[in-house]
Design an enzyme around this catalytic site. Structure first.
Site, PDB file in Angstrom:
ATOM      1  N   CYS A 115      36.955 112.734   5.536  1.00 46.19           N
ATOM      2  CA  CYS A 115      36.195 112.670   6.794  1.00 46.19           C
ATOM      3  C   CYS A 115      34.888 111.898   6.663  1.00 46.19           C
ATOM      4  O   CYS A 115      34.392 111.339   7.636  1.00 46.19           O
ATOM      5  CB  CYS A 115      35.916 114.075   7.321  1.00 46.19           C
ATOM      6  SG  CYS A 115      37.431 114.958   7.680  1.00 46.19           S
ATOM      7  N   HIS A 262      30.732 112.795  12.936  1.00 44.06           N
ATOM      8  CA  HIS A 262      32.179 112.790  12.672  1.00 44.06           C
ATOM      9  C   HIS A 262      32.823 113.772  13.642  1.00 44.06           C
ATOM     10  O   HIS A 262      32.332 114.888  13.830  1.00 44.06           O
ATOM     11  CB  HIS A 262      32.439 113.196  11.222  1.00 44.06           C
ATOM     12  CG  HIS A 262      33.843 113.652  10.983  1.00 44.06           C
ATOM     13  ND1 HIS A 262      34.920 112.892  11.358  1.00 44.06           N
ATOM     14  CD2 HIS A 262      34.348 114.793  10.441  1.00 44.06           C
ATOM     15  CE1 HIS A 262      36.034 113.547  11.052  1.00 44.06           C
ATOM     16  NE2 HIS A 262      35.713 114.699  10.503  1.00 44.06           N
ATOM     17  N   ASN A 292      40.724 114.776  15.658  1.00 41.12           N
ATOM     18  CA  ASN A 292      39.974 114.396  14.454  1.00 41.12           C
ATOM     19  C   ASN A 292      40.753 113.295  13.742  1.00 41.12           C
ATOM     20  O   ASN A 292      41.840 113.541  13.234  1.00 41.12           O
ATOM     21  CB  ASN A 292      39.823 115.632  13.562  1.00 41.12           C
ATOM     22  CG  ASN A 292      39.081 115.351  12.262  1.00 41.12           C
ATOM     23  OD1 ASN A 292      38.956 114.211  11.836  1.00 41.12           O
ATOM     24  ND2 ASN A 292      38.613 116.408  11.615  1.00 41.12           N
TER      25      ASN A 292
HETATM   26  N1  ACO Z   1      47.086 127.929  18.697  1.00 40.48           N
HETATM   27  C1  ACO Z   1      47.047 129.243  18.952  1.00 40.48           C
HETATM   28  N2  ACO Z   1      46.623 130.162  18.046  1.00 40.48           N
HETATM   29  C2  ACO Z   1      46.204 129.684  16.847  1.00 40.48           C
HETATM   30  C3  ACO Z   1      46.219 128.322  16.531  1.00 40.48           C
HETATM   31  C4  ACO Z   1      46.693 127.413  17.516  1.00 40.48           C
HETATM   32  N3  ACO Z   1      46.735 126.104  17.298  1.00 40.48           N
HETATM   33  N4  ACO Z   1      45.760 128.170  15.266  1.00 40.48           N
HETATM   34  C5  ACO Z   1      45.459 129.392  14.817  1.00 40.48           C
HETATM   35  N5  ACO Z   1      45.731 130.315  15.765  1.00 40.48           N
HETATM   36  C6  ACO Z   1      45.553 131.756  15.695  1.00 40.48           C
HETATM   37  C7  ACO Z   1      45.677 132.274  14.293  1.00 40.48           C
HETATM   38  O1  ACO Z   1      47.006 132.538  13.933  1.00 40.48           O
HETATM   39  C8  ACO Z   1      44.858 133.552  14.377  1.00 40.48           C
HETATM   40  O2  ACO Z   1      45.639 134.531  14.984  1.00 40.48           O
HETATM   41  P1  ACO Z   1      45.527 136.077  14.478  1.00 40.48           P
HETATM   42  O3  ACO Z   1      44.106 136.469  14.770  1.00 40.48           O
HETATM   43  O4  ACO Z   1      46.528 136.760  15.323  1.00 40.48           O
HETATM   44  O5  ACO Z   1      45.833 136.039  13.030  1.00 40.48           O
HETATM   45  C9  ACO Z   1      43.749 133.184  15.357  1.00 40.48           C
HETATM   46  O6  ACO Z   1      44.229 132.069  16.128  1.00 40.48           O
HETATM   47  C10 ACO Z   1      42.479 132.784  14.688  1.00 40.48           C
HETATM   48  O7  ACO Z   1      42.789 131.846  13.660  1.00 40.48           O
HETATM   49  P2  ACO Z   1      41.702 131.141  12.776  1.00 40.48           P
HETATM   50  O8  ACO Z   1      42.358 130.173  11.865  1.00 40.48           O
HETATM   51  O9  ACO Z   1      40.862 132.212  12.176  1.00 40.48           O
HETATM   52  O10 ACO Z   1      40.929 130.385  13.915  1.00 40.48           O
HETATM   53  P3  ACO Z   1      39.456 129.876  13.926  1.00 40.48           P
HETATM   54  O11 ACO Z   1      38.703 130.609  14.926  1.00 40.48           O
HETATM   55  O12 ACO Z   1      38.883 129.759  12.559  1.00 40.48           O
HETATM   56  O13 ACO Z   1      39.669 128.412  14.474  1.00 40.48           O
HETATM   57  C11 ACO Z   1      39.648 126.193  13.616  1.00 40.48           C
HETATM   58  C12 ACO Z   1      40.412 127.493  13.721  1.00 40.48           C
HETATM   59  C13 ACO Z   1      39.570 125.573  15.007  1.00 40.48           C
HETATM   60  C14 ACO Z   1      40.378 125.251  12.703  1.00 40.48           C
HETATM   61  C15 ACO Z   1      38.220 126.476  13.111  1.00 40.48           C
HETATM   62  O14 ACO Z   1      38.241 127.282  11.968  1.00 40.48           O
HETATM   63  C16 ACO Z   1      37.476 125.245  12.811  1.00 40.48           C
HETATM   64  O15 ACO Z   1      37.161 124.454  13.664  1.00 40.48           O
HETATM   65  N6  ACO Z   1      37.080 125.055  11.573  1.00 40.48           N
HETATM   66  C17 ACO Z   1      36.259 123.917  11.184  1.00 40.48           C
HETATM   67  C18 ACO Z   1      36.980 123.059  10.395  1.00 40.48           C
HETATM   68  C19 ACO Z   1      37.143 121.747  11.028  1.00 40.48           C
HETATM   69  O16 ACO Z   1      36.432 121.305  11.885  1.00 40.48           O
HETATM   70  N7  ACO Z   1      38.111 121.060  10.549  1.00 40.48           N
HETATM   71  C20 ACO Z   1      38.419 119.785  11.048  1.00 40.48           C
HETATM   72  C21 ACO Z   1      38.996 118.978   9.957  1.00 40.48           C
HETATM   73  S1  ACO Z   1      38.042 118.946   8.562  1.00 40.48           S
HETATM   74  C22 ACO Z   1      36.743 118.037   8.865  1.00 40.48           C
HETATM   75  O17 ACO Z   1      36.835 117.060   9.513  1.00 40.48           O
HETATM   76  C23 ACO Z   1      35.498 118.533   8.387  1.00 40.48           C
END
Ligand code: ACO
Length: 335
Positions: A115, A262, A292
């Site tokens: 990234c 980013h 992304n």
């Molecule tokens: N649709 C529906 N439900 C989903 C999805 C989806 N696409 N993905 C996960 N869930 C569910 C999970 O199964 C979980 O369900 P549960 O509570 O019943 O177990 C619930 O949603 C929460 O899941 P988490 O993975 O804990 O979700 P979170 O709130 O952390 O959000 C996300 C996920 C959006 C990826 C977040 O953690 C995030 O933005 N992290 C930052 C990382 C980032 O930005 N990465 C981008 C790429 S890396 C970079 O560029 C830096």
């Protein structure tokens, strides 16, 4: 010593638009969940029949950037190509661009910094120009994520985020003091490498080994992300990189005219915007449209912001990124 200035910008995204609701065909998800957590409404995924690849998209963006710089491919002295998804395991994608654009036998360097790849690539190009070694450098960021994502409920936390696309900039030698790239700041913290990684295929997990294991539960060849861990670190490191860049140039947050973060997650960008008290017209986001695109995200966003007239002569433009590695950094530009 010379300065380097951006003289040309271009980007290319595949035609194929995949809306959040389209993903329901492969996984249990919803438009509401994706928009609420990430801000993404749709992304572009290459249609395999289109002929687009990471290098092909990079070449398309490059042609636009070179033309806008008022140059021809023969004026380019060097290529720096940032990607985590090259067309081939080896060689890297820079040589493919050299061939596709029918360039002379100039050097081509690949940068593997995910990234923050474009930030690293710009910094590398800037050093070559500042020392006087090269006059015009083509800097590219391109990614083809779509073919390698786990498009199922199991992989939904990662696969809904990523999109395909490419952007390119021409950096050229300038003798105008105080203009162009003022500084770049690069960091890494390898102890978190596994928190956002694709482990196999690799030399620790060779293809024959994966085939022999024939394990349907093996997810090592899909990207893994510890989302909340990445989120927390991203917020802190983005801020540090921006502050470091401002301090190095004796500038304040009020001096920022345009921040291009980013496009990892709209929530991260909004957090940074609030922290630095920037008005909406001083931050450019397009993750809503493209998801992304990793090494391509900063350069696609920069190009779009510039095309829309949001960047003017003499503006202070800050580019910042954080990603897998972990790696992060910033580039401070006086336009
Ligand atoms: N649709 C529906 N439900 C989903 C999805 C989806 N696409 N993905 C996960 N869930 C569910 C999970 O199964 C979980 O369900 P549960 O509570 O019943 O177990 C619930 O949603 C929460 O899941 P988490 O993975 O804990 O979700 P979170 O709130 O952390 O959000 C996300 C996920 C959006 C990826 C977040 O953690 C995030 O933005 N992290 C930052 C990382 C980032 O930005 N990465 C981008 C790429 S890396 C970079 O560029 C830096």
């Amino acid at each position: 010593m010379y300065n380097s200035k951006i003289t040309g910008l271009g980007y290319y995204v595949p035609d194929n638009v995949v809306k959040n609701d389209d993903l329901k065909e492969f996984m249990e998800t919803s438009d509401e969940w994706i928009q609420e957590r990430t801000g993404i409404k749709e992304r572009r995924w290459i249609d395999p029949k289109s002929g687009d690849t990471t290098a092909v998209m990079g070449a398309k963006a490059s042609r636009i950037a070179i033309e806008r710089a008022g140059l021809t491919k023969d004026d380019i002295d060097f290529i720096v190509f940032a990607t985590l998804s090259p067309d081939m395991y080896f060689p890297g994608g820079g040589v493919q661009i050299q061939e596709m654009l029918e360039m002379p036998t100039i050097g081509a360097l690949d940068v593997r910094n995910q990234c923050s790849g474009f930030i690293y690539a710009m910094s590398v190009a800037d050093q070559f120009i500042k020392t006087g070694m090269y006059k015009n450098i083509l800097v590219i960021g391109a990614e083809n994520h779509s073919g390698g994502l786990e498009k199922s409920t199991r992989g939904r936390n990662v696969s809904v985020i990523f999109g395909d696309g490419a952007g390119a900039a021409v950096l050229s030698r300038s003798e105008e003091a105080g203009k162009g790239i003022l500084s770049s700041h690069l960091h890494s913290e390898g102890k978190h490498a596994k928190e956002l990684a694709l482990i196999g295929p690799s030399t620790k997990r060779w293809v024959p080994e994966i085939i022999e294991a024939n394990d349907p539960d093996d997810v090592s060849y899909y990207p893994y992300m510890n989302g909340q861990f990445v989120f927390k670190h991203a917020i802190g490191r983005f801020s540090e990189a921006i502050v470091e860049g401002l301090e190095a140039n004796k500038l304040q947050k009020e001096d920022i005219d345009m921040l291009i973060p980013h496009q990892a997650n709209l929530r991260i960008a909004q957090f940074i915007q609030k922290k630095f008290q920037l008005s909406d017209d001083k931050v450019y986001n397009n993750i809503m449209k493209y998801g992304n695109t990793t090494a391509a995200s900063v350069i696609i966003a920069l190009t779009e912001a510039w095309e829309k007239g949001k960047i003017k002569d003499n503006d202070l433009v800050v580019l910042a990124a954080f990603g897998s590695g972990f790696t992060w950094g910033s580039v401070i530009i006086r336009w």
